[in-house]
Design an enzyme around this catalytic site. Structure first.
Site, PDB file in Angstrom:
ATOM      1  N   CYS A  22      -0.414  41.859  32.321  1.00  0.00           N
ATOM      2  CA  CYS A  22      -1.007  41.377  31.069  1.00  0.00           C
ATOM      3  C   CYS A  22      -1.730  42.510  30.370  1.00  0.00           C
ATOM      4  O   CYS A  22      -1.812  42.544  29.144  1.00  0.00           O
ATOM      5  CB  CYS A  22      -1.938  40.200  31.328  1.00  0.00           C
ATOM      6  SG  CYS A  22      -3.241  40.578  32.481  1.00  0.00           S
ATOM      7  N   ASN A  57       2.861  37.876  38.790  1.00  0.00           N
ATOM      8  CA  ASN A  57       2.849  39.338  38.935  1.00  0.00           C
ATOM      9  C   ASN A  57       1.847  39.863  39.961  1.00  0.00           C
ATOM     10  O   ASN A  57       2.008  40.968  40.468  1.00  0.00           O
ATOM     11  CB  ASN A  57       2.658  40.024  37.573  1.00  0.00           C
ATOM     12  CG  ASN A  57       1.358  39.661  36.896  1.00  0.00           C
ATOM     13  OD1 ASN A  57       0.688  38.705  37.288  1.00  0.00           O
ATOM     14  ND2 ASN A  57       0.998  40.404  35.885  1.00  0.00           N
ATOM     15  N   GLU A  89      -6.884  33.376  31.382  1.00  0.00           N
ATOM     16  CA  GLU A  89      -6.532  34.777  31.137  1.00  0.00           C
ATOM     17  C   GLU A  89      -5.068  34.764  30.744  1.00  0.00           C
ATOM     18  O   GLU A  89      -4.202  34.443  31.553  1.00  0.00           O
ATOM     19  CB  GLU A  89      -6.748  35.617  32.401  1.00  0.00           C
ATOM     20  CG  GLU A  89      -6.569  37.099  32.122  1.00  0.00           C
ATOM     21  CD  GLU A  89      -5.867  37.832  33.252  1.00  0.00           C
ATOM     22  OE1 GLU A  89      -6.062  37.483  34.418  1.00  0.00           O
ATOM     23  OE2 GLU A  89      -5.086  38.738  32.927  1.00  0.00           O
TER      24      GLU A  89
END
Ligand code: G3H
Length: 483
Positions: free
Chosen positions: A292, A162, A258
């Site tokens: 996210c 992304n 992450e």
């Protein structure tokens, strides 16, 4: 090196300072999520080529760590300048490859150049410390410890699709400025954008071998890379399942992960609902929710729920839906599997009594922005991360209930709290088990020098410029014994 046949470019991988074709003779097609055509091919490299990349990195790292910080800084500043110069070209690729609007793609490249420069400046101003022995009982003044930070060696950087440029550079820049070499494994969808970013680094004159780009099938090189003995640290951003598997395989090396999130937007009874709705909509639906840090559930006090839902509905209707080439906010998802998953979540919720406020329409990979009201804890969408434009609304009867539901999640990335009462905001913030709480603002990673932390299923370790530099270095102590 890029070869173009019938308008489809084949991109090389980057090994020891050279652009190469893989000995496998195989390539991977990169299909645009909204044009549905092959926009390029990347090399499917072999395990032997991974070995060559790691060896080249190990060799280059020694000399790189030896040169002065000021010298390393020059290469990174040049890289930032090159990225700015190439911003249109790279933004165009990002748009086609991951379906992000051109404006957002361009912002991503510029943000990356800013990130690199700030990283250099942070590193230039980080100093070690010295300690004298006599502060410990029985210790002596004649012992002086010099504590400095040294690089870890070869960092494996694995960013997600992304932010194929920004989240890659957010790993490369801190690794490089602090004296590490890098093996960069881009997400397959995002690999061309990553290669373009490294073209800028190549133009900036980065020494050979220091950064190697390995593209290929996860099934062939994924585990091999993670378990490779030549890798000294891994920085990964991506899904929680992949991150968990990676952590099991990596062994005893430092990891920064992450991972996913289920960020709640908690709307208290006294919130400014117009303001809250503005942040919630932008938080939930930017880039079709493929962040996210997107707001992935709303926990709203029942006394203001109807009013909030009405405002959210109005705001959703203002969102532009369509092609990234037209600058739309809601764009086709990265692939049809992603869209299928969201449909499954919506169907499950509707089957259990949720109400569609708006949306629930699909055209190919394009899911229209969907608001679901009356969501409860029996529904998958209350707990699972959709990574798409669907926002469940859960009505609660108290702030404590909101906190309890927020904390019941397996994730712990960020949370937003909307209230006019600062004491209430802090009281809720203190109770929520996440890396960051945003008071009266949407959940988001930046500004990029803030620590960025996921807890529970959302990750481990911290990013954010200084934190990333710290995670890619270790302390080394040299003790001077004065005579
Ligand atoms: O997708 C994960 C990103 O780290 C989110 O970054 O909050 O800047 O969109 P962002």
């Amino acid at each position: 090196m890029t070869t173009t046949v019938l308008n489809v470019s084949t991109y090389s991988f980057y090994l020891n300072g050279e652009w190469k074709e893989s000995k496998s003779g195989q390539t991977i097609d990169i299909v645009s999520p909204y044009r549905h055509d092959v926009i390029g091919k990347v090399q499917a490299i072999t395990k032997e080529e991974v070995d060559e990349a790691v060896h080249a990195a190990q060799k280059a790292q020694k000399g790189w760590a030896e040169i002065s910080l000021q010298e390393r800084a020059k290469y990174l500043y040049n890289w930032a300048d090159e990225l700015v110069r190439m911003q249109s070209e790279i933004a165009e690729i990002i748009m086609k490859e991951v379906g992000k609007s051109l404006k957002d793609a361009r912002n991503e490249v510029v943000r990356t150049a800013d990130f690199i420069r700030y990283t250099v400046e942070e590193a230039l101003h980080m100093n070690g410390e010295s300690m004298k022995g006599d502060s410990f009982p029985g210790g002596s003044k004649s012992k002086v410890a010099i504590v400095e930070r040294v690089p870890l060696g070869v960092v494996l950087a694995i960013p997600p699709f992304n932010y194929p440029v920004n989240l890659a550079a957010a790993k490369l820049a801190p690794a490089l400025i602090s004296g590490n070499a890098v093996i960069f494994k881009p997400a397959t969808q995002g690999a061309i954008s990553g290669i373009k970013m490294i073209e800028a680094l190549h133009q900036a004159g980065i020494p050979q071998g220091l950064v190697n780009v390995v593209t290929g099938r996860g099934s062939v090189i994924g585990d091999y890379l993670v378990e490779h003995k030549g890798i000294n640290m891994i920085s990964f951003t991506g899904g929680t399942n992949t991150g968990t598997q990676l952590a099991k395989k990596a062994g005893m090396i430092p990891l920064v992960l992450e991972l996913g999130g289920k960020d709640p937007g908690i709307v208290c009874e006294d919130a400014d609902l117009q303001e809250a709705a503005k942040h919630i909509i932008s938080g939930a639906f930017s880039y079709s929710g493929q962040r996210c840090t997107a707001i992935k559930r709303v926990l709203v006090h029942e006394k203001v729920a109807n009013e909030l839902v009405n405002i959210l509905k109005e705001e959703v209707h203002k969102l532009s839906v369509g092609s990234p080439e037209d600058g739309c906010t809601i764009v086709p998802l990265i692939d049809s599997k992603a869209a299928d998953f969201i449909q499954i979540l919506i169907a499950d919720a509707l089957g259990k009594g949720a109400e569609v406020v708006t949306g629930n329409k699909r055209e190919g990979n394009l899911i229209y922005p969907t608001l679901l009201d009356d969501v409860n804890d029996t529904m998958r969408v209350a707990w699972e991360e959709p990574f798409g434009p669907v926002l469940p609304i859960i009505r609660v009867s108290s702030d404590q209930e909101a906190v309890d539901i927020a904390n019941e999640s397996e994730f712990g990335l960020q949370a937003s709290v909307f209230t006019k009462d600062i004491n209430k905001a802090f009281s809720i913030a203190n109770k929520i088990e996440v890396g960051s709480v945003q008071i009266n603002g949407r959940t988001e990673r930046g500004p990029d020098h803030f620590p960025f932390i996921g807890v529970k299923g959302s990750g481990m370790g911290a990013q954010g410029i200084r934190k990333s530099i710290e995670s890619m270095t270790r302390e080394k102590v040299t003790v001077l014994n004065l005579q």
